[in-house]
Design a protein around this motif. Structure first.
Motif, PDB file in Angstrom:
ATOM      1  N   TYR A  64       0.831  -1.136  -0.085  1.00  0.00           N
ATOM      2  CA  TYR A  64       0.100  -0.211  -0.146  1.00  0.00           C
ATOM      3  C   TYR A  64       0.734   1.198  -0.163  1.00  0.00           C
ATOM      4  CZ  TYR A  64      -4.037  -2.883   1.368  1.00  0.00           C
ATOM      5  OH  TYR A  64      -4.964  -3.634   1.619  1.00  0.00           O
ATOM      6  N   ILE A  75      -6.913   0.664   6.022  1.00  0.00           N
ATOM      7  CA  ILE A  75      -6.143  -0.829   6.184  1.00  0.00           C
ATOM      8  C   ILE A  75      -6.288  -1.592   7.276  1.00  0.00           C
ATOM      9  CG2 ILE A  75      -3.707  -1.807   5.943  1.00  0.00           C
ATOM     10  CD1 ILE A  75      -2.868   0.731   4.355  1.00  0.00           C
ATOM     11  N   THR A  90      -3.836   0.255  -3.104  1.00  0.00           N
ATOM     12  CA  THR A  90      -2.969  -0.614  -3.343  1.00  0.00           C
ATOM     13  C   THR A  90      -1.816  -0.098  -4.318  1.00  0.00           C
ATOM     14  OG1 THR A  90      -4.556  -2.339  -2.823  1.00  0.00           O
ATOM     15  CG2 THR A  90      -2.754  -3.203  -4.165  1.00  0.00           C
TER      16      THR A  90
END
Lengths: 538, 161
Positions: A64, A75, A90
């Motif tokens: 990420y 996240i 991502t």
């Protein structure tokens, strides 16, 4: 071990993007959700990319890029808690790893642990074969250690390229009651940040190598001389040295071998010239950092007048792997005359900046486009500076030059400390020349006249040129000064100013001529100063 | 700072001393850190010389040679601007111009309110996020003129409160 590991980039570049706060926030969130037994948050050094703070979630192997605390929350709540990947954060693994089409053969020797271990945890270093080389070396004879390094073909990575094994051998041969090992970590060559990242990311590799060097040449004391501004490096190295003492890798009777070695850190205080080895030794001795007359060279007469091995951080970081894997393994990498890898630092107008370790002999184009993704903003590439400020400026026509220790002699392209600085078409060659000379003027220590006055004169002429007030005679005079200063200066600083200056003038002569003849700057950066209002009106 | 404090630091640093004479610069860093205006007063320099048993002229030489040391008071915030090429190329030139104008000082000078000293520095090894400046011990990267302005305003604001 917990089932999930989250690695966060916290190298000094990422810290500026908020990495530290993100880590604290991430840890707090993990604790709030009672996931302590499931998730480990680890700080690691550079994972590679700089557009945001890079985070890797294992074992899912998802990367990420984080720009805010909200991203961190997403996240945790989506990926860690619910197992759903956050697609909009991502990043494609290929944007971190070099692009495929150039088939960059990244070989990680010096950077093998960077981004994979917690640099403040000695156990993690040991788990990746750390200090195995030391233990192996201590079972060998000192001459055998030197022979291994010599046979490997390792050369100095600071820029000069002197064979490391030979340096060690010279030092070992001198009889003396005391010898020293010094690590030159006074990284100051503009564009170079590899040593900083090595010291921040894998400090033990330097400590291990210095101890091996100490054993090989018969030195019992060592210094790491770091720039005063490198706070994070100093902190990580101090911690690493403390731990190494506790584990018995430093101090008396190391690993029961009877060999003792003490190591400490010393700080610079803002002087580029201290990167010159004898000036650095003066500085450790508590003096102003002015270079000494050579010969005698440090292996004979170095720190406090004693035989001294002095090597660059990257050079040292190669040594443990050479001892572990053998000289022939190392020699099989790179080119015949330049064994091993080089850590390149990519900076300037490119899409992706950062450092990458590649085998010697890689071309400028491969680094610039394969790793760097080309020029930023789709602009045209005007020139590339290689090897640091004392290196060369080359035009786009020379991008396919392989970089190794022979490239300067063969193609006039310097490898130096491994800097690749891309400069796009919006910049003016004369302005670049002025900036380069201002650097040398500022950093000239003033000990010898040619360097002190030569850099000053060069700046004056270039300033005149950027004001579109110079003549063609000034340009000829500038070229003369460049050569004279290089010929007559006392140390490497003044001796190298002709390389960048003349390579700029030769590659962009038309632009220089336009400034002096037509009083015109092709990118409209240089302008005539506005005339001041007359003080007296008749 | 007084002699007792200097003695204390010297004692502490002697622990890390490998050879007599190798702690002078280290000690000067520590002493200077004590002063909010980032300098070492002459009488303190003399005390350091006496404690290490070196001549005051040697201490003075070191203090004036290295750009991180000063013998005259500097601002509360030392702004070190990287002027090297990797910062100069992606917008550093504009930042230098802006700072000089905004603070109304040249390199080496301190603002009238004694808050900021502007200094130029060579490459700080953060070229991955250039242009870069350092304010005291903190780094700031990926800068634009707007970002620099807000950093300066924030520091000023913090002082006014």
């Amino acid at each position: 071990m917990t089932p999930i590991t989250v690695l966060v980039s916290v190298d000094s570049n990422s810290i500026l993007l908020g990495a530290k706060e993100f880590v604290t926030y991430l840890r707090n969130l993990v604790a709030n959700y009672n996931m302590d037994s499931l998730v480990t948050v680890l700080e690691t050094v550079s994972l590679g990319s700089y557009n945001g703070v890079t985070v890797q979630v294992l074992p899912d192997d998802v990367y990420y890029s984080i720009k805010s605390k909200d991203d961190v929350r997403k996240i945790v709540e989506e990926h860690l808690l619910k197992g759903r990947q956050v697609w909009d954060l991502t990043i494609d693994k290929s944007s971190i790893k070099p692009a495929e089409k150039f088939e960059l053969k990244e070989i990680r020797i010096v950077t093998r642990n960077i981004g994979s271990i917690d640099p403040k945890n000695i156990d993690e270093y040991i788990a990746r074969d750390g200090y195995f080389a030391l233990s192996k070396a201590l079972k060998m004879k000192p001459e055998e250690v030197i022979k291994e390094v010599k046979d490997s073909g390792l050369k100095g990575r600071g820029g000069a390229g002197f064979p490391t094994g030979l340096k060690w051998e010279l030092t070992a041969k001198v009889q003396a009651d005391q010898k020293y090992v010094v690590c030159n970590a006074d990284e100051g060559e503009p564009g170079t940040f590899k040593d900083r990242l090595i010291m921040e990311g894998d400090p033990h590799s330097v400590i291990e190598a210095m101890t091996i060097a100490g054993y090989a040449v018969g030195a019992s004391k060592g210094y790491i001389y770091i720039r005063g501004e490198y706070y994070n490096s100093v902190e990580n190295l101090r911690k690493a040295i403390k731990d190494a003492y506790e584990y018995g890798f430093l101090g008396e009777d190391i690993l029961g071998s009877g060999f003792s070695f003490d190591l400490t850190v010393r700080l610079g205080a803002g002087a580029y010239v201290c990167g010159e080895e004898t000036a650095l030794l003066e500085s450790i001795e508590g003096k102003s950092g002015k270079p000494r007359l050579k010969p005698p060279y440090p292996p004979e007469n170095g720190l406090f007048g004693k035989p001294t091995v002095i090597n660059n951080v990257e050079t040292f970081a190669n040594v443990p792997q050479i001892i572990l894997n053998g000289a022939s393994w190392f020699k099989s990498i790179g080119t015949p005359n330049s064994a091993g890898t080089k850590v390149f630092c990519l900076a300037g107008d490119v899409n992706r900046r950062g450092m990458v370790e590649l085998p010697m002999g890689v071309t400028v184009r491969e680094v610039l486009y394969g790793f760097g993704g080309g020029v930023r903003g789709g602009r045209e590439l005007k020139m590339v500076q290689t090897g640091g400020l004392a290196g060369t400026f080359i035009g786009p026509d020379k991008l396919d030059t392989p970089l190794d220790y022979d490239s300067m002699r063969k193609y006039g392209v310097s490898l130096g400390s491994g800097v690749i600085l891309a400069i796009d078409s919006s910049h003016c060659a004369v302005d670049i020349a002025l900036n380069t000379m201002e650097f040398f003027r500022h950093e000239s220590c003033g000990k010898c006249t040619p360097c002190r006055e030569g850099t000053r004169l060069a700046c004056e002429i270039l300033e005149k040129m950027t004001k579109l007030e110079a003549t063609q005679e000034d340009l000829s005079y500038l070229e003369e000064i460049a050569s004279l200063t290089a010929d007559a200066s006392f140390c490497g600083l003044g001796q190298s100013i002709n390389v960048p200056l003349l390579s700029l003038i030769n590659n962009f002569r038309n632009e220089f001529l336009k400034h002096v003849n037509e009083k015109e700057c092709s990118v409209n950066l240089c302008k005539k100063p506005e005339k001041k209002a007359k003080a007296f009106i008749k | 700072m007084d002699r007792l404090e200097i003695k204390k630091i010297v004692e502490e640093l002697r622990e890390e001393q490998l050879v007599e004479g190798d702690i002078l610069i280290y000690l000067l860093h520590r002493v200077q850190d004590h002063y909010q205006s980032h300098y070492i007063p002459p009488e303190i320099g003399e005390m350091v010389a006496e404690e290490l048993n070196v001549s005051p002229s040697k201490v003075y030489e070191v203090l004036t040679f290295y750009s991180m040391f000063a013998t005259k008071p500097r601002g509360k915030y030392i702004i070190r601007v990287c002027t090297s090429l990797p910062c100069h190329v992606p917008g550093g030139r504009e930042i230098v111009e802006f700072l000089k104008k905004k603070l109304d000082v040249d390199f080496g000078d301190t603002t009238k309110d004694g808050l900021f000293t502007l200094e130029e520095t060579s490459c700080l090894g953060l070229c991955g996020v250039s242009p870069v400046i350092m304010i005291n011990d903190d780094y700031y990267g990926d800068l634009t003129v707007e970002k620099v302005e807000s950093i300066i305003e924030n520091l000023k604001g913090g002082e006014a409160r």
